[in-house]
Scaffold this motif. Sequence first.
Motif, mmCIF file in Angstrom:
data_model
loop_
_atom_site.group_PDB
_atom_site.id
_atom_site.type_symbol
_atom_site.label_atom_id
_atom_site.label_comp_id
_atom_site.label_asym_id
_atom_site.label_seq_id
_atom_site.Cartn_x
_atom_site.Cartn_y
_atom_site.Cartn_z
ATOM 1 N N UNK A 71 0.830 -1.208 0.000
ATOM 2 C CA UNK A 71 0.000 0.000 0.000
ATOM 3 C C UNK A 71 0.865 1.260 0.000
ATOM 4 N N UNK A 72 1.960 1.199 0.748
ATOM 5 C CA UNK A 72 2.857 2.363 0.764
ATOM 6 C C UNK A 72 3.433 2.583 -0.628
ATOM 7 N N UNK A 73 3.818 1.474 -1.284
ATOM 8 C CA UNK A 73 4.382 1.613 -2.630
ATOM 9 C C UNK A 73 3.358 2.202 -3.595
ATOM 10 N N UNK A 74 2.151 1.688 -3.558
ATOM 11 C CA UNK A 74 1.119 2.210 -4.467
ATOM 12 C C UNK A 74 0.749 3.642 -4.092
ATOM 13 N N UNK A 75 0.885 3.944 -2.805
ATOM 14 C CA UNK A 75 0.593 5.300 -2.354
ATOM 15 C C UNK A 75 1.453 6.322 -3.063
ATOM 16 N N UNK A 76 2.690 5.901 -3.416
ATOM 17 C CA UNK A 76 3.572 6.815 -4.140
ATOM 18 C C UNK A 76 2.941 7.209 -5.465
ATOM 19 N N UNK A 77 2.212 6.294 -6.074
ATOM 20 C CA UNK A 77 1.598 6.587 -7.366
ATOM 21 C C UNK A 77 0.461 7.578 -7.214
ATOM 22 N N UNK A 78 -0.087 7.650 -6.016
ATOM 23 C CA UNK A 78 -1.172 8.597 -5.778
ATOM 24 C C UNK A 78 -0.607 9.962 -5.404
ATOM 25 N N UNK A 79 0.201 9.945 -4.356
ATOM 26 C CA UNK A 79 0.628 11.223 -3.772
ATOM 27 C C UNK A 79 1.601 12.005 -4.628
ATOM 28 N N UNK A 80 2.647 11.332 -5.119
ATOM 29 C CA UNK A 80 3.719 12.102 -5.765
ATOM 30 C C UNK A 80 3.281 12.795 -7.054
#
Lengths: 291, 352, 261
Positions: free
Chosen positions: A78-87
Amino acid sequence: MKRDPLARKGLLRRLPEAWRQPLAVVGVVIAIVWLVVAVAAPVLAPHDPLAQDLPRLAAPGPGHWFGTDQLGRDILSRVMYGARVSIPLTVMLVALSVLIGGLLGACAGYFGKWVDETIMRVADLVFAFPTVILAMVVAAALGASLTNAVLAVLVVAWPAYARVTRGLVLGVREREFVLSGRLLGFSAWRSLRVDVLPNVTGPILVLATLDIGTALLLLSGLSFLGLGAKPPSPEWGAMVSSGVEVFDSWWVATFPGLAILTVVLAFNFLGDTLRDALDPRTARAIKERAL
Amino acid sequence: MPPPRPRPRRRGLPPLARFLIRRILMAVLLAWGITLVTFVLTNLVPGDPVAANLGQRALGDPAIVAQWRAEHGLDKPLWEQYVLHLQGVVQGDLGMSQQSHRPVSEDLAEYVPATLELAGAAILVSLVLGVAFGVVAALRRDRLSDHVLRVLSLVGISVPTFWLALVAFYVFFYRLQITPGSGRVDPALGAPPGVTGLQTVDALLAGRWDIFTSAVGHLITPALVLALYTIGLLTRFTRSAVLEVLGQDYVRAARAKGLPGRTILLRYVLRSALVPIITVAGLAFGSLLSGTVLVEAIFAWPGIGQYAYKSATSLDLPAVMGVGLVVGVVYLAINLIVDVLYGVIDPRVRLQ
Amino acid sequence: MTLTITDLKVSIGGKDILRGVDLSLQEGRVHGLAGESGSGKTMTGLAVLGLLPHGARVTGSVALGGRELLTLPHKELNRVRGGEVAMVFQDPATSLHPMLTIGRQLTEHMRHHLGVGKGEARARAVELLGKVRIPGAQEAYGRYPHQFSGGMRQRIAIAIALACSPKVLIADEPTTALDVTVQAGVLRLLRGLCDELGLAVLLVTHDLGVMSAVADEVSVMKDGLVVETGPRGRVLREPAHAYTRSLLDSLPDSSTDEGVR
C-alpha cells in the motif's frame, strides 16, 4: 536585481555546484528511489494493495515487511502504491500553482494599476487565513474527495507565487533591455514572454521545489482529516488516519508517515541547496567591495 | 550656502500614534473582508447543508426541509443573509451550531482558550529555541554545529505534524509512560476555577500546584509536537537574517569602534535581524493555529482545531463561519501586533 | 606616534590580495593611498584594524608606536580599535546603524573606551557634532541617520571616529559615495581636523583629484604592491613609475590643481 539578460545561462551554470553538495545528493537519491517505486509499484509490490487476504494487524515480518492493517492488507504494497497517488498529484499541484500564481503575478506586476490592485487584494485575503484552516474549509465545502482536496490546496498556494512573481517582474520591468524591446515594437505579451519571464524563473524554481514538500504535507493532512482521498485508496495521509484507532499496532500509521517524511525531506534538501547555489551572497565569491 | 537642516517635527499626533491608527484602520477593513470571504465560501459552494444535517427520511419530506431552511434563514436572498450575519457578528451573535445545539459563540468561548494555551506554549518554545539555534548557526557558520542545525531544522519542517502527534503519543504515553494521557489535566483532579481559561495560569492563580503540574504535563507533548515545525522554520530564518546582518557595513563599523562582541551581537545584530524574525514569527503563529487542527484530535485536546474539523465535515455552516471568523481575526491581530512591533523597532518605518 | 606597515601580505582563499605593502604614517600629515579597484588599497586599511573578511591570512608587520598590531590578543586589539586607530567607511548610509540614534552611536564606544558617564559622554558628543559642523547639535543627538543628508551623515561618521581621540584615522573612500558638491566640504573638514588635532590620516581613494586636494604624501598601489611613494607635489607632477604616469594621463587636466589647501 543585478542579473543580466543571460540570467538563464547563469542558472544552468550554477547548477553543477548544487549537485556536489551532500544534502542535494541525498535528496536526489531519495527522490529517484521514490520515483522508481512509484513507476514500478505494480512490479515491485509483493501484494495487491486492495486485497484483504492476509492476517489482520500482523506485526512486520517475513511476507509482510511493513505489517498488515486492520483489514488484512499488506502495508508495504500500500505504501508503494501510495507513491503513485501522492507524488504525481503533488508535483502537478505545484506546477499548476506556479503557472496560475505566476501568470497572475506577472500580469499584476507588468500591467499594474487595477489589475495589480485586484489580484493583490484577493491574495491578501487568502493570506489572512492560516493555510490548513482555509484549505479545510474549502475542501469541506467542495465535498471530500482527492480532486477537491487538490483544488483546496491550489486555492491556498497560488498567492505566494503571485506575490513573488509580481515582485520580480516589477524589478525587471524597468530594465533597459525590456524597454528597448518595447521600442523595437514588441507587443506587451511578447515582451512579457521573451524578456521578462526568463529572468524570473530562478527564484520561482527554488520556491517550487521547496513547495512540493509543503504541498504534500497539506494534501496528506487533508486526507488525514478525511477530506481528501477516500478509502480504499492507499493514500499515505488516509493510511495514517486509519492507524489512529489501532495505534498500538504501531506499524499501521508509522510507515506511511515515514514515506511522507522522506519524500518531503528529499525535496527540502534539494530546494535548500538550490537556494544556496543561486544566491550570489552565499556563493563563496570575494565581494568586489572588499578590494 | 548654508548646510541643509534635519526636517523639523510636524505638529499634531506623534508619528507612532499615526502609524498605529493607519494599521488599525487597515485591520478593520481586512476583518470585514474576512466576514465576506467566510460567508461567500460557505454559501456559494456545491455542498448542501440540508443534506448534511438532516437524515435520509427527513430529506424526503419537503415540509420538514422547508421548515429547516426557514429556521436557519436559508430561504432569504443571499445578500440579506449576509447583512443579517454581519449584524449578528457585530453584536456577538454568531448563530447556532447545528452539532452542539448551542450558540456558536458559546462553543467558541469554551474551545478558544484551550487552543490559545496550546498555541501560546508552542510559540513560546519555538521562539526561544528557534531564535537561539538560528543565532548559534549563524555565528558558527560552516562549522559542524551549523551543518547539524541546518539538517535538523530541515527535518523539522519535513515531519508531518499529524503523524508526529501519533508517534509521540504512542512512544511517550503508551510505551514509555512518561507523559500523562489525553485531555488537558488529570480527570481525577479536575479543572481549576476558570479565570483566564488557560488552565496552567488558572491553576497558579488558585495556588493549586497539583493541578498546575498535571496541566503542564499534559501540555508538554502536544505543544512540542506542534512546535517542531516552527522551531525548524525559525531556526532557518533567524540564521539567514543574522547572516545577512553580519555582512552589513554597520557591523564592520561597530567592530572598528572596538565594541565588545556581546554588545555588537545584542545591540547591532539582533536589533536589525529582529525585523525579519518577527515577520516569520507572525507567519509561524498562523501555521501553529493550522497545526492545532491536526494535533488536537490525537491528544483529545478540546480546542477549536477539533471543533473546526467537526464543523467542516458536518457542514455546520454557522460553526464553520464562526471558526473562520475567529481564526481569521486572531491571525489578523497577530499580524497587527507584528506591524506595530516593526514601528517600535525600526525608526525608519515610523518616521516617514 | 606613528603607524608603520612593513611587508604586509594578505591572501584570501588562496588568492594573493596584498603582496608586500610598505607604508608609513606621521602625526599631522595626510597620507593618500591611490589605486584602481582591485589594487588592494581598501584591504590595506582593513588589515590595520584586523577587519579582513572571513578566512584571510596575514603576514608582515603593522606597528603602532612600537606595538605590533597583527599579533595583539583580541582584547587589546579591541582597545586599539576606536581608541587609538579609528576608521571612516565609504558609504555612511550603510556604515551607520539605521535603528540607533546618532547620539547612541557617538557615545557607546566613548563610554566603553574612556569610561565616562552618560552626561559627560553626551556633552562631548554634542561638542564633536559642533566640530564637524552639524547644525542644531543638541537636537541632532536624538535623531536617526536616515533623517540626515549624505554629506552630514559622513560628517557624523567622522565625529564618531574621533570620539575617543584616536591618533590615527583611516578614511576609506570617504567622499566617493557623496555628491560632488558636498565632497569638498568633507575634505576640507578632514584636512582641518588633521591639522588641528595632529592626526595621522590614511586617505584611501581611487580619485587622484581628491588626493591632490588634501594629501601631504601619496602612495600608489597596483596589484597588491605599492609602486610609488613620495610627497604629493613630486609624485603628481613628476611621477617616477610608469603606472602612476598612466593614472595621471587618464585624468582631465584640471583635476590635479592645488585644491582645497
